[in-house]
Scaffold this active site. Structure first.
Site, PDB file in Angstrom:
ATOM      1  N   CYS A  80      13.226  -1.225 -24.896  1.00  9.19           N
ATOM      2  CA  CYS A  80      13.556  -0.079 -24.051  1.00  9.19           C
ATOM      3  C   CYS A  80      15.004  -0.166 -23.583  1.00  9.19           C
ATOM      4  CB  CYS A  80      12.627  -0.030 -22.840  1.00  9.19           C
ATOM      5  SG  CYS A  80      13.010   1.308 -21.690  1.00  9.19           S
ATOM      6  N   CYS A  88      15.756   0.478 -14.810  1.00  6.32           N
ATOM      7  CA  CYS A  88      14.375   0.634 -14.370  1.00  6.32           C
ATOM      8  C   CYS A  88      13.777  -0.722 -13.988  1.00  6.32           C
ATOM      9  CB  CYS A  88      13.551   1.285 -15.474  1.00  6.32           C
ATOM     10  SG  CYS A  88      11.773   1.291 -15.169  1.00  6.32           S
ATOM     11  N   CYS A  91       9.519  -2.846 -15.923  1.00 10.51           N
ATOM     12  CA  CYS A  91       9.235  -3.921 -16.886  1.00 10.51           C
ATOM     13  C   CYS A  91      10.220  -5.059 -16.655  1.00 10.51           C
ATOM     14  CB  CYS A  91       9.365  -3.419 -18.323  1.00 10.51           C
ATOM     15  SG  CYS A  91       8.125  -2.201 -18.802  1.00 10.51           S
ATOM     16  N   CYS A 167       9.137   6.683 -20.802  1.00 12.01           N
ATOM     17  CA  CYS A 167       8.743   5.300 -20.570  1.00 12.01           C
ATOM     18  C   CYS A 167       8.159   4.715 -21.853  1.00 12.01           C
ATOM     19  CB  CYS A 167       7.722   5.238 -19.437  1.00 12.01           C
ATOM     20  SG  CYS A 167       7.057   3.590 -19.142  1.00 12.01           S
ATOM     21  N   GLN A 245      -8.292   1.020 -14.481  1.00  9.83           N
ATOM     22  CA  GLN A 245      -7.420   0.161 -15.273  1.00  9.83           C
ATOM     23  C   GLN A 245      -6.479   1.003 -16.126  1.00  9.83           C
ATOM     24  OE1 GLN A 245      -6.980  -3.023 -15.074  1.00  9.83           O
ATOM     25  NE2 GLN A 245      -8.715  -3.514 -13.725  1.00  9.83           N
ATOM     26  N   TYR A 274     -15.769  -4.415  -3.747  1.00 10.70           N
ATOM     27  CA  TYR A 274     -14.598  -3.659  -4.183  1.00 10.70           C
ATOM     28  C   TYR A 274     -14.965  -2.922  -5.483  1.00 10.70           C
ATOM     29  CZ  TYR A 274     -12.635  -7.425  -1.278  1.00 10.70           C
ATOM     30  OH  TYR A 274     -12.399  -8.349  -0.290  1.00 10.70           O
ATOM     31  N   GLU A 298     -17.263  -0.413  -1.337  1.00 10.95           N
ATOM     32  CA  GLU A 298     -15.911   0.069  -1.616  1.00 10.95           C
ATOM     33  C   GLU A 298     -15.413   0.838  -0.385  1.00 10.95           C
ATOM     34  OE1 GLU A 298     -12.400   1.134  -2.634  1.00 10.95           O
ATOM     35  OE2 GLU A 298     -13.495  -0.051  -4.119  1.00 10.95           O
ATOM     36  N   CYS A 391      -6.101  -9.780  -9.967  1.00 10.77           N
ATOM     37  CA  CYS A 391      -4.852  -9.253 -10.515  1.00 10.77           C
ATOM     38  C   CYS A 391      -3.640 -10.020 -10.004  1.00 10.77           C
ATOM     39  CB  CYS A 391      -4.709  -7.768 -10.194  1.00 10.77           C
ATOM     40  SG  CYS A 391      -4.740  -7.381  -8.427  1.00 10.77           S
TER      41      CYS A 391
END
Length: 438
Positions: A80, A88, A91, A167, A245, A274, A298, A391
């Site tokens: 990119c 940006c 990433c 993107c 996701q 969650y 949740e 995560c």
């Protein structure tokens, strides 16, 4: 150039050797004893770095590598043109081969577990099925909008908008919306969403009306301990701006991994903490059957509304709209701020819908992790297995130590490259009662 305490000040240029890769996407270097967190480089390189900001007391500084003096073997040309210093910030690993990216992420997972949980765990970061080049995968992209109505992506640690053409990690459906080729006067952002079973949508932010509902189809299969294979296929309604996701292969991959680890059985009681719109709860309900029970918790009201609709044909599921700590009756930390000295932690009564015990617990907390109170409540349920979807490796490591205090040991760990070209990594950890624990 030195700052007030003798360290490097913003704008200073130094040539440094990069020695390690840190949690958060930075590499580590040192200059005259001062730590530099440097972006756009990787261990084994010598680079010329420009200081972009300083930390508390200038104990460390942040910097960008603006010239590579000696390159590491894993370095590649970023696919990119918007990736790099001052561009940006989305990433942070485009300059590293995919194999190199996964090796760096695996090192971060190992280091966090070693430092925070005092465990030495060998782990590899696996690709998510359907991802060959690390590009064209992101099905949800939030484009920032500047004062002139132009859409783009933000610079790293900045509110500045970079007016990119498109993107490179965005899914083809996102590109078809051509968000960056249009003007969006008066908006803060545009959320571009490419769902699995519908045309892509562009959601205006802010928008006074309710968000559009999109549908995501998940197919997965996993082996059981009895040698059988379970197949799963279901469509989930989710708010276009709600959590799902972003990698098209991630939901099915995580579901198959979690369900193979829990090996839920007919008649068992399971908790899905969650729960979002009910992905894990639905598969758990199929596994425990009509004689079993699933309680899904949740905090997001819109998500639980969708969860109840998604799971309406599975009466063995009870969906609870509450923060997980509130549902367990765990005190929230007192808020800090002016006039709050001496404030007591907020506490609610334990939800009567939460059972006193459970056979299976699945939890997929936000990036901050579950925390001490929730980990303690999970272990008090004395489940035969706990599966944790994480995560953030640091949060997972902290909670691993807390679960160990409650008598649960880390039994298995898998890590997945669900966010190629970025430093993010997803882990699925399995915990079992420790025979040597309490």
């Amino acid at each position: 150039m030195a700052g007030p305490t003798g360290g490097l000040e913003v704008g200073a240029e130094v040539e440094v050797d990069v020695t390690a890769f840190a949690h958060g996407g930075h590499a580590i270097a040192r200059h005259e004893g001062q730590v530099l967190f440097v972006r756009h480089t990787l261990p084994g390189e010598r680079v010329r770095a420009v200081v972009t900001s300083s930390g508390a007391g200038e104990r460390f500084v942040r910097a960008d590598a603006v010239e590579v003096v000696t390159a590491a073997p894993e370095r590649v040309e970023p696919p990119c043109p918007w990736a790099g210093p001052g561009r940006c910030g989305g990433c942070d690993l485009q300059h590293v081969s995919l194999e190199g990216q996964r090796a760096l992420k695996a090192g971060v997972v190992r280091e966090q577990l070693s430092r925070l949980a005092h465990l030495e765990v060998d782990v590899e970061v696996e690709p998510v099925p359907g991802d060959d080049a690390g590009l064209d995968w992101r099905t949800r992209v939030e484009f920032a909008v500047d004062a002139g109505g132009r859409a783009g992506l933000r610079r790293h640690r900045s509110h500045d908008v970079v007016p990119v053409d498109h993107c490179r990690i965005a899914a083809p459906g996102v590109d078809r919306l051509r968000v960056t080729e249009r003007t969006w006067p008066g908006l803060d952002a545009v959320d571009a969403v490419a769902p699995a079973e519908a045309e892509p949508v562009a959601v205006r932010v802010p928008d006074d009306g309710p968000g559009p509902v999109v549908h995501e189809r998940v197919t997965a299969s996993w082996p059981g301990s009895d040698g059988s294979t379970t197949s799963f296929e279901r469509t989930f309604a989710v708010d276009a701006r709600g959590f799902w996701q972003v990698h098209p292969g991630a939901a099915g991959t995580f579901l198959a991994t979690v369900m193979a680890e829990v090996d839920a059985r007919p008649g068992e009681r399971a908790l899905d903490l969650y729960c979002g719109v009910g992905l894990f709860a639905s598969a758990l309900a199929e596994a425990v059957g009509p004689t079993g029970q699933v309680v899904a918790v949740e905090s997001d009201a819109a998500a639980t509304e969708h969860a109840r609709a998604n799971l309406a044909d599975q009466p063995q599921v009870a969906v609870v709209t509450a923060r997980v700590d509130d549902a367990f009756g765990v005190p929230r930390p007192a808020r800090k701020g002016p006039g709050r000295r001496g404030a007591r932690p907020h506490r609610t009564a334990r939800s009567p819908l939460l059972p006193p015990s459970a056979d299976v617990v699945v939890l997929d907390p936000p990036r901050t992790g579950a925390g001490r109170g929730i980990c303690a409540e999970v272990t008090r349920l004395r489940p035969r297995v706990v599966v944790y979807v994480a995560c953030d490796p640091a949060a997972l490591a902290r909670d691993t130590a807390l679960l160990a205090e409650g008598g649960y040991r880390l039994d298995a760990l898998r890590a997945f490259d669900a966010f190629p070209m970025t430093h993010h990594v997803e882990c699925v950890a399995t915990f079992l009662p420790d025979p040597d624990g309490r």
